[in-house]
Scaffold this motif. Structure first.
Motif, PDB file in Angstrom:
ATOM      1  N   ARG A  61     -10.846   3.639   9.831  1.00  0.00           N
ATOM      2  CA  ARG A  61      -9.805   2.623  10.005  1.00  0.00           C
ATOM      3  C   ARG A  61     -10.404   1.251   9.750  1.00  0.00           C
ATOM      4  O   ARG A  61     -11.514   0.961  10.197  1.00  0.00           O
ATOM      5  N   PRO A  62      -9.673   0.398   9.058  1.00  0.00           N
ATOM      6  CA  PRO A  62     -10.196  -0.952   8.841  1.00  0.00           C
ATOM      7  C   PRO A  62     -10.250  -1.724  10.162  1.00  0.00           C
ATOM      8  O   PRO A  62      -9.414  -1.531  11.044  1.00  0.00           O
ATOM      9  N   VAL A  63     -11.246  -2.547  10.300  1.00  0.00           N
ATOM     10  CA  VAL A  63     -11.388  -3.377  11.496  1.00  0.00           C
ATOM     11  C   VAL A  63     -10.749  -4.724  11.194  1.00  0.00           C
ATOM     12  O   VAL A  63     -11.183  -5.425  10.274  1.00  0.00           O
ATOM     13  N   PRO A  64      -9.701  -5.109  11.947  1.00  0.00           N
ATOM     14  CA  PRO A  64      -9.070  -6.392  11.662  1.00  0.00           C
ATOM     15  C   PRO A  64      -9.998  -7.554  11.981  1.00  0.00           C
ATOM     16  O   PRO A  64     -10.722  -7.538  12.973  1.00  0.00           O
ATOM     17  N   ALA A  65      -9.993  -8.539  11.113  1.00  0.00           N
ATOM     18  CA  ALA A  65     -10.819  -9.730  11.307  1.00  0.00           C
ATOM     19  C   ALA A  65     -10.077 -10.729  12.184  1.00  0.00           C
ATOM     20  O   ALA A  65      -8.853 -10.828  12.144  1.00  0.00           O
ATOM     21  N   CYS A  66     -10.827 -11.450  12.968  1.00  0.00           N
ATOM     22  CA  CYS A  66     -10.237 -12.498  13.800  1.00  0.00           C
ATOM     23  C   CYS A  66     -10.014 -13.742  12.941  1.00  0.00           C
ATOM     24  O   CYS A  66     -10.966 -14.282  12.380  1.00  0.00           O
ATOM     25  N   PRO A  67      -8.784 -14.209  12.821  1.00  0.00           N
ATOM     26  CA  PRO A  67      -8.529 -15.392  12.015  1.00  0.00           C
ATOM     27  C   PRO A  67      -9.063 -16.691  12.649  1.00  0.00           C
ATOM     28  O   PRO A  67      -9.204 -17.689  11.973  1.00  0.00           O
ATOM     29  N   ILE A  68      -9.375 -16.638  13.927  1.00  0.00           N
ATOM     30  CA  ILE A  68      -9.858 -17.833  14.635  1.00  0.00           C
ATOM     31  C   ILE A  68     -11.373 -17.959  14.551  1.00  0.00           C
ATOM     32  O   ILE A  68     -11.910 -19.050  14.513  1.00  0.00           O
ATOM     33  N   ARG A  69     -12.067 -16.818  14.528  1.00  0.00           N
ATOM     34  CA  ARG A  69     -13.535 -16.799  14.460  1.00  0.00           C
ATOM     35  C   ARG A  69     -13.943 -16.167  13.134  1.00  0.00           C
ATOM     36  O   ARG A  69     -14.122 -14.953  13.060  1.00  0.00           O
ATOM     37  N   PRO A  70     -14.098 -16.967  12.099  1.00  0.00           N
ATOM     38  CA  PRO A  70     -14.411 -16.421  10.773  1.00  0.00           C
ATOM     39  C   PRO A  70     -15.641 -15.516  10.782  1.00  0.00           C
ATOM     40  O   PRO A  70     -16.652 -15.820  11.394  1.00  0.00           O
ATOM     41  N   GLY A  71     -15.503 -14.379  10.120  1.00  0.00           N
ATOM     42  CA  GLY A  71     -16.602 -13.446  10.000  1.00  0.00           C
ATOM     43  C   GLY A  71     -16.763 -12.487  11.168  1.00  0.00           C
ATOM     44  O   GLY A  71     -17.634 -11.630  11.157  1.00  0.00           O
ATOM     45  N   GLU A  72     -15.921 -12.603  12.187  1.00  0.00           N
ATOM     46  CA  GLU A  72     -16.015 -11.731  13.354  1.00  0.00           C
ATOM     47  C   GLU A  72     -14.790 -10.832  13.429  1.00  0.00           C
ATOM     48  O   GLU A  72     -13.696 -11.219  13.031  1.00  0.00           O
ATOM     49  N   PRO A  73     -14.957  -9.627  13.977  1.00  0.00           N
ATOM     50  CA  PRO A  73     -13.807  -8.742  14.114  1.00  0.00           C
ATOM     51  C   PRO A  73     -12.914  -9.168  15.277  1.00  0.00           C
ATOM     52  O   PRO A  73     -13.344  -9.896  16.172  1.00  0.00           O
ATOM     53  N   CYS A  74     -11.684  -8.709  15.251  1.00  0.00           N
ATOM     54  CA  CYS A  74     -10.780  -8.931  16.383  1.00  0.00           C
ATOM     55  C   CYS A  74     -11.303  -8.077  17.530  1.00  0.00           C
ATOM     56  O   CYS A  74     -11.460  -6.860  17.390  1.00  0.00           O
ATOM     57  N   THR A  75     -11.592  -8.705  18.645  1.00  0.00           N
ATOM     58  CA  THR A  75     -12.133  -7.975  19.794  1.00  0.00           C
ATOM     59  C   THR A  75     -11.089  -7.732  20.868  1.00  0.00           C
ATOM     60  O   THR A  75     -11.425  -7.304  21.971  1.00  0.00           O
ATOM     61  N   LEU A  76      -9.829  -8.003  20.529  1.00  0.00           N
ATOM     62  CA  LEU A  76      -8.738  -7.791  21.482  1.00  0.00           C
ATOM     63  C   LEU A  76      -9.044  -8.494  22.803  1.00  0.00           C
ATOM     64  O   LEU A  76      -9.011  -7.901  23.875  1.00  0.00           O
ATOM     65  N   CYS A  77      -9.348  -9.773  22.707  1.00  0.00           N
ATOM     66  CA  CYS A  77      -9.804 -10.541  23.865  1.00  0.00           C
ATOM     67  C   CYS A  77      -8.681 -10.931  24.828  1.00  0.00           C
ATOM     68  O   CYS A  77      -8.942 -11.529  25.856  1.00  0.00           O
ATOM     69  N   GLN A  78      -7.447 -10.577  24.502  1.00  0.00           N
ATOM     70  CA  GLN A  78      -6.329 -10.865  25.399  1.00  0.00           C
ATOM     71  C   GLN A  78      -5.672  -9.553  25.812  1.00  0.00           C
ATOM     72  O   GLN A  78      -5.627  -8.593  25.044  1.00  0.00           O
ATOM     73  N   VAL A  79      -5.140  -9.525  27.013  1.00  0.00           N
ATOM     74  CA  VAL A  79      -4.467  -8.336  27.526  1.00  0.00           C
ATOM     75  C   VAL A  79      -3.197  -8.072  26.710  1.00  0.00           C
ATOM     76  O   VAL A  79      -2.503  -9.001  26.314  1.00  0.00           O
ATOM     77  N   ASP A  80      -2.889  -6.823  26.474  1.00  0.00           N
ATOM     78  CA  ASP A  80      -1.679  -6.382  25.779  1.00  0.00           C
ATOM     79  C   ASP A  80      -1.615  -6.819  24.318  1.00  0.00           C
ATOM     80  O   ASP A  80      -0.537  -6.977  23.762  1.00  0.00           O
TER      81      ASP A  80
END
Length: 62
Positions: free
Chosen positions: A9-28
């Protein structure tokens, strides 16, 4: 391709932190598509421009 081979599965990139994956840092949150922080930043012209500048300055960019 065998029936037991699965595509990664592709790992979504975080648009706020360039070069880092989305770490699901918020609940829900399931990814950048429903992240409140992404929504707020991308909805503000000045903040969005800052994210764009940081993407251009990120390592690996020419």
């Amino acid at each position: 391709m065998s029936s037991t081979t699965r595509a990664a599965r592709p790992v979504p990139a975080c648009p706020i932190r360039p070069g880092e994956p989305c770490t699901l840092c918020q609940v829900d949150v399931t990814g950048p598509q429903d992240c409140g922080l992404v929504w707020l930043v991308m909805g503000d012209d000045e903040l969005r421009a800052g994210v764009h500048r940081s993407r251009l300055a990120a390592p690996g960019r020419r």
